[in-house]
Design a protein around this motif. Structure first.
Motif, PDB file in Angstrom:
ATOM      1  N   PRO A 206       0.829  -1.215   0.000  1.00  0.00           N
ATOM      2  CA  PRO A 206       0.000   0.000   0.000  1.00  0.00           C
ATOM      3  C   PRO A 206       0.861   1.262   0.000  1.00  0.00           C
ATOM      4  CG  PRO A 206      -0.771  -1.562   1.659  1.00  0.00           C
ATOM      5  CD  PRO A 206       0.520  -2.094   1.128  1.00  0.00           C
ATOM      6  N   HIS A 207       0.577   2.179  -0.889  1.00  0.00           N
ATOM      7  CA  HIS A 207       1.377   3.408  -0.959  1.00  0.00           C
ATOM      8  C   HIS A 207       0.637   4.478  -1.733  1.00  0.00           C
ATOM      9  CE1 HIS A 207       2.122   1.600  -4.885  1.00  0.00           C
ATOM     10  NE2 HIS A 207       2.410   2.820  -5.303  1.00  0.00           N
ATOM     11  N   ARG A 208       1.117   5.683  -1.583  1.00  0.00           N
ATOM     12  CA  ARG A 208       0.716   6.804  -2.425  1.00  0.00           C
ATOM     13  C   ARG A 208       1.969   7.178  -3.225  1.00  0.00           C
ATOM     14  NH1 ARG A 208      -3.977   8.651   0.414  1.00  0.00           N
ATOM     15  NH2 ARG A 208      -3.938   7.824   2.548  1.00  0.00           N
ATOM     16  N   ASP A 209       1.836   7.339  -4.529  1.00  0.00           N
ATOM     17  CA  ASP A 209       3.030   7.688  -5.302  1.00  0.00           C
ATOM     18  C   ASP A 209       3.545   9.052  -4.851  1.00  0.00           C
ATOM     19  OD1 ASP A 209       1.599   6.274  -8.350  1.00  0.00           O
ATOM     20  OD2 ASP A 209       2.668   5.343  -6.662  1.00  0.00           O
ATOM     21  N   PRO A 210       4.803   9.180  -4.492  1.00  0.00           N
ATOM     22  CA  PRO A 210       5.324  10.481  -4.037  1.00  0.00           C
ATOM     23  C   PRO A 210       5.367  11.489  -5.191  1.00  0.00           C
ATOM     24  CG  PRO A 210       6.901   8.703  -3.589  1.00  0.00           C
ATOM     25  CD  PRO A 210       5.821   8.127  -4.416  1.00  0.00           C
ATOM     26  N   LEU A 262      -4.292   6.201  -2.469  1.00  0.00           N
ATOM     27  CA  LEU A 262      -3.696   5.046  -1.775  1.00  0.00           C
ATOM     28  C   LEU A 262      -4.003   3.804  -2.612  1.00  0.00           C
ATOM     29  CD1 LEU A 262      -2.268   3.704   0.617  1.00  0.00           C
ATOM     30  CD2 LEU A 262      -4.448   3.769   1.872  1.00  0.00           C
ATOM     31  N   HIS A 263      -2.970   3.106  -3.041  1.00  0.00           N
ATOM     32  CA  HIS A 263      -3.196   1.939  -3.911  1.00  0.00           C
ATOM     33  C   HIS A 263      -2.132   0.878  -3.652  1.00  0.00           C
ATOM     34  CE1 HIS A 263      -0.434   4.648  -5.997  1.00  0.00           C
ATOM     35  NE2 HIS A 263      -0.002   3.621  -6.707  1.00  0.00           N
ATOM     36  N   ARG A 264      -2.345  -0.305  -4.217  1.00  0.00           N
ATOM     37  CA  ARG A 264      -1.414  -1.435  -4.065  1.00  0.00           C
ATOM     38  C   ARG A 264      -1.603  -2.358  -5.251  1.00  0.00           C
ATOM     39  NH1 ARG A 264      -4.554  -5.049   0.662  1.00  0.00           N
ATOM     40  NH2 ARG A 264      -6.215  -5.800  -0.681  1.00  0.00           N
TER      41      ARG A 264
HETATM   42 FE   LIG Z   1       2.040   3.410  -7.271  1.00  0.00          FE
END
Ligand SMILES: [Fe+2]
Ligand SMILES: C=C1C[C@]23C[C@H]1CC[C@H]2[C@]1(C)CCC[C@@](C)(C(=O)O)[C@H]1[C@@H]3C(=O)O
Ligand SMILES: O=C(O)CCC(=O)C(=O)O
Length: 341
Positions: A206-210, A262-264
């Motif tokens: 899980p992350h948000r692209d910086p 927020l995606h994965r």
């Molecule tokens: Fe991403």
């Protein structure tokens, strides 16, 4: 015939809800139809406020070029490991081949291989390190040309989307477009092998692209999930569509009006999966600052001034990007600045 999307349900890991919307048709935008542009920007505004992502169709990118980019990605990742390691990502660099980022992390390794390189049309050799031809040899010269054309198309589409984002936020139509025109963006090819225990790992956590904006094309296997309305939801693949994610840097450029997505990526037992991700970034030393109108709307600045170089450095040296990167970066940059006073 594209592969059927639905696996046997009992083996479907991750989300069990599916998102097929929101989809924005860009045909009217490219025709200069002001009514269609207004409609598109309204859909984008609602999508960015609710999900932080949307899909675009009739985006003007040649579908054969997208298919070619997938074919060349397939050819690269099926190379023997010794050949892939000839372009391995070196410490401190974002460019090159990486397998599970085992070169950077000791645990929670993503179940994927990646190939990343820079794109800056203002450089004599726009595809960063020209490793396709100079390192992988003549057979991959064509691959370099395909990705050069692909990144050109992605950059053009990104600037059109920046125009629509400005309209949706009610700010000067050219504000964001001109902010990114001289930027150096990142192209990343993702390869996710099948896994016998897909519930125990993640292709990408899980992350948000910086970065600012991500244009992603996933193959027909599926695996991209976004966290929206408090639940993980599968983004159903659409061969002719491109997925657009808002990233952390654009969240700051919108003064927090739009939240980064927020995606994965989950994997499966049966098939390898691939995706193409183009990450739009501004010139590294440009100060990330929202338009004054958005500061007035919110009553204050939500984030300090920073440069993309600062945030990239933070994610490459100190902090693996996750769902709270921008908050932690903000604390880090403020402490850095106060220590230097
Ligand atoms: Fe991403
Ligand atoms: C600036 C970047 C760092 C990552 C690649 C680009 C945009 C997305 C980031 C990433 C994919 C977010 C999840 C963690 C990460 C380590 C990964 O899984 O690859 C991130 C990338 C990176 O730091 O290499
Ligand atoms: O492969 C995917 O669907 C998502 C990849 C991703 O989020 C990324 O590379 O930042």
């Amino acid at each position: 015939m594209p592969r059927r999307f639905v696996w046997p349900k009992q083996d479907l890991v991750g989300a069990h809800q599916e998102l097929t919307e929101p989809v924005v048709d860009l045909e009217g935008f490219f025709r200069g139809d002001e009514e269609a542009i207004k409609q598109a920007s309204d859909i984008i505004k609602a999508a960015c406020l609710q999900h932080g992502f949307f899909q675009v169709i009739n985006h003007g990118v040649d579908l054969n070029l997208i298919s070619l980019a997938h074919d060349h990605m397939h050819n690269f990742f099926k190379l023997p490991t010794c050949d892939k390691l000839r372009v391995r990502r070196m410490p401190g660099s974002i460019w090159g081949y990486s397998s599970g980022h085992a070169d950077r992390y000791l645990s929670k390794l993503p179940w994927k291989e990646t190939l990343s390189f820079g794109y800056n049309e203002n450089c004599p050799n726009p595809i960063g390190i020209d490793f396709f031809k100079s390192t992988l040899g003549k057979d991959f010269e064509q691959t370099g040309l395909v990705y050069l054309k692909y990144c050109e198309a992605m950059k053009g589409l990104s600037l059109s989307i920046m125009e629509l984002l400005a309209i949706s936020l009610g700010v000067d139509r050219g504000y964001y477009k001109s902010f990114f025109e001289d930027g150096c963006s990142i192209m990343r090819c993702n390869f996710y092998p099948p896994c016998q225990e897909p519930g125990l790992i993640l292709g990408t956590g899980p992350h948000r692209d910086p970065t600012s904006l991500t244009i992603l094309h996933q193959d027909q296997v599926g695996g991209l999930e976004v966290f929206s309305d408090n639940v993980w939801q599968t983004v159903r693949p659409r061969q002719s569509a491109l997925v657009i994610n808002i990233g952390d840097t654009f969240m700051a450029l919108s003064n927090g009006t739009y939240k980064s997505c927020l995606h994965r990526a989950v994997v499966n037992k049966y098939e390898e999966r691939r995706s193409l991700a183009f990450f739009l970034c501004p010139k590294e030393d440009k100060v990330v600052r929202p338009p004054l109108d958005l500061v007035c709307n919110q009553g204050r600045r939500m984030y300090p001034d920073f440069t993309w170089s600062d945030l990239l450095h933070f994610t490459q040296k100190y902090y693996r990007a996750d769902d709270a990167t921008l908050q932690n970066f903000t604390k880090w940059i403020i402490s850095l600045k106060s220590a230097s006073l």
